[in-house]
Write a protein that holds these residues in place. Structure first.
Motif, mmCIF file in Angstrom:
data_model
loop_
_atom_site.group_PDB
_atom_site.id
_atom_site.type_symbol
_atom_site.label_atom_id
_atom_site.label_comp_id
_atom_site.label_asym_id
_atom_site.label_seq_id
_atom_site.Cartn_x
_atom_site.Cartn_y
_atom_site.Cartn_z
ATOM 1 N N VAL A 1 -12.600 11.947 -6.188
ATOM 2 C CA VAL A 1 -12.330 11.169 -7.395
ATOM 3 C C VAL A 1 -12.037 12.124 -8.548
ATOM 4 O O VAL A 1 -11.028 12.007 -9.240
ATOM 5 C CB VAL A 1 -13.521 10.250 -7.727
ATOM 6 N N PHE A 2 -12.933 13.080 -8.756
ATOM 7 C CA PHE A 2 -12.729 14.141 -9.740
ATOM 8 C C PHE A 2 -12.781 15.484 -9.024
ATOM 9 O O PHE A 2 -13.195 15.560 -7.863
ATOM 10 C CB PHE A 2 -13.787 14.051 -10.845
ATOM 11 N N SER A 3 -12.375 16.538 -9.688
ATOM 12 C CA SER A 3 -12.329 17.860 -9.063
ATOM 13 C C SER A 3 -13.714 18.295 -8.613
ATOM 14 O O SER A 3 -14.679 18.217 -9.380
ATOM 15 C CB SER A 3 -11.745 18.883 -10.035
ATOM 16 N N ALA B 1 -21.354 13.551 -16.765
ATOM 17 C CA ALA B 1 -20.187 13.167 -17.565
ATOM 18 C C ALA B 1 -19.225 12.243 -16.825
ATOM 19 O O ALA B 1 -18.481 11.482 -17.452
ATOM 20 C CB ALA B 1 -19.447 14.417 -18.034
ATOM 21 N N THR B 2 -19.228 12.295 -15.503
ATOM 22 C CA THR B 2 -18.249 11.498 -14.738
ATOM 23 C C THR B 2 -18.834 10.246 -14.097
ATOM 24 O O THR B 2 -18.099 9.494 -13.454
ATOM 25 C CB THR B 2 -17.593 12.370 -13.637
ATOM 26 N N LEU C 1 -17.682 4.617 -12.143
ATOM 27 C CA LEU C 1 -17.966 3.188 -12.004
ATOM 28 C C LEU C 1 -16.827 2.347 -12.595
ATOM 29 O O LEU C 1 -16.495 1.279 -12.062
ATOM 30 C CB LEU C 1 -19.283 2.836 -12.686
ATOM 31 N N ALA C 2 -16.203 2.842 -13.658
ATOM 32 C CA ALA C 2 -15.095 2.114 -14.277
ATOM 33 C C ALA C 2 -13.887 2.022 -13.345
ATOM 34 O O ALA C 2 -13.082 1.093 -13.456
ATOM 35 C CB ALA C 2 -14.685 2.791 -15.585
ATOM 36 N N LYS D 1 -30.578 8.792 -14.028
ATOM 37 C CA LYS D 1 -30.763 8.114 -15.311
ATOM 38 C C LYS D 1 -29.410 7.680 -15.880
ATOM 39 O O LYS D 1 -29.257 6.548 -16.350
ATOM 40 C CB LYS D 1 -31.464 9.049 -16.295
ATOM 41 N N HIS D 2 -28.423 8.567 -15.829
ATOM 42 C CA HIS D 2 -27.090 8.224 -16.307
ATOM 43 C C HIS D 2 -26.479 7.098 -15.471
ATOM 44 O O HIS D 2 -25.820 6.192 -16.014
ATOM 45 C CB HIS D 2 -26.171 9.455 -16.263
ATOM 46 N N TYR D 3 -26.704 7.151 -14.148
ATOM 47 C CA TYR D 3 -26.164 6.121 -13.267
ATOM 48 C C TYR D 3 -26.800 4.768 -13.576
ATOM 49 O O TYR D 3 -26.091 3.756 -13.720
ATOM 50 C CB TYR D 3 -26.413 6.502 -11.809
#
Length: 213
Positions: A126-128, A158-159, A164-165, A192-194
């Protein structure tokens, strides 16, 4: 859901760290050790408190499912390709009652067209990637695919929200935990971020529904 993938090569204090991750709420641990044979997989599992075995999904030596109370089996991409036409026969000798079946994908179209009903799917990158140099993210948007898809590749604090978006129902992480100076603290922060991002998504969905009414 948060999936943590095992480091390919053992790292210092790995089992102790893994126990702490389980204690901090890790429910999906993918055991991917390509350099370990069957006996070495057994040694690894035997070093883990058996009360956590039902959180472990094995990528290799699937017959381990008959010897340990594991969570399930995972098909890496090539293994899926090799057996997809005859998975029923493949499972005949395995005790799969109540177990999960998942697989890895690197193309959302292949994932969408796959007729076998996996419980969840890992899609990357999804990201590098954090753990693989030069493994560039592709930003796959899966909002239109009606399957449970876990996004992998470059997942960190950060990602999480952008992942999720893009329509993913979970995140998969390797380097974002094991490559960090403090793996357990990194996992706790990521979780926590999730959890926060999921709650924000739910609130936004409720607001949208109320607005349409």
């Amino acid at each position: 859901m948060i999936v943590v993938i095992a480091p390919e090569k053992d790292i210092p204090n790995e089992i102790a760290i893994l126990h702490e991750l389980f204690q901090q709420g890790l429910n999906y641990y993918h055991l991917r050790k390509p350099f370990k044979n069957y006996e070495e997989h057994c040694d690894y599992l035997n070093a883990i408190d058996s009360k956590y075995h039902d959180r472990i999904v094995v990528h290799l030596h699937h017959q381990l499912i008959n010897d340990y109370n594991l969570k399930g089996l995972h098909f890496q991409e090539q293994m899926r390709i090799d057996h997809i036409d005859n998975l029923g026969q493949y499972f005949k000798s395995l005790d799969m009652y109540g177990k999960t079946i998942s697989s890895s994908f690197h193309d959302p179209k292949v994932l969408e067209d796959c007729e076998f009903e996996f419980d969840y799917h890992l899609l990357s990158p999804v990201f590098s990637s954090i753990s693989k140099k030069g493994y560039k993210g592709k930003g796959f948007d899966v909002n239109t695919i009606d399957k449970l898809i876990v996004g992998m590749g470059g997942i960190d604090n950060a990602t999480v929200k952008p992942t999720l978006a893009l329509g993913y129902k979970g995140i998969g992480v390797l380097g974002g935990v094991w490559n960090m100076e403090k793996p357990v603290e990194s996992f706790v922060s990521l979780k926590k971020h999730y959890d926060t991002a999921v709650q924000e998504q739910k609130k936004a969905s409720i607001r949208n529904k109320n607005y349409k009414l």
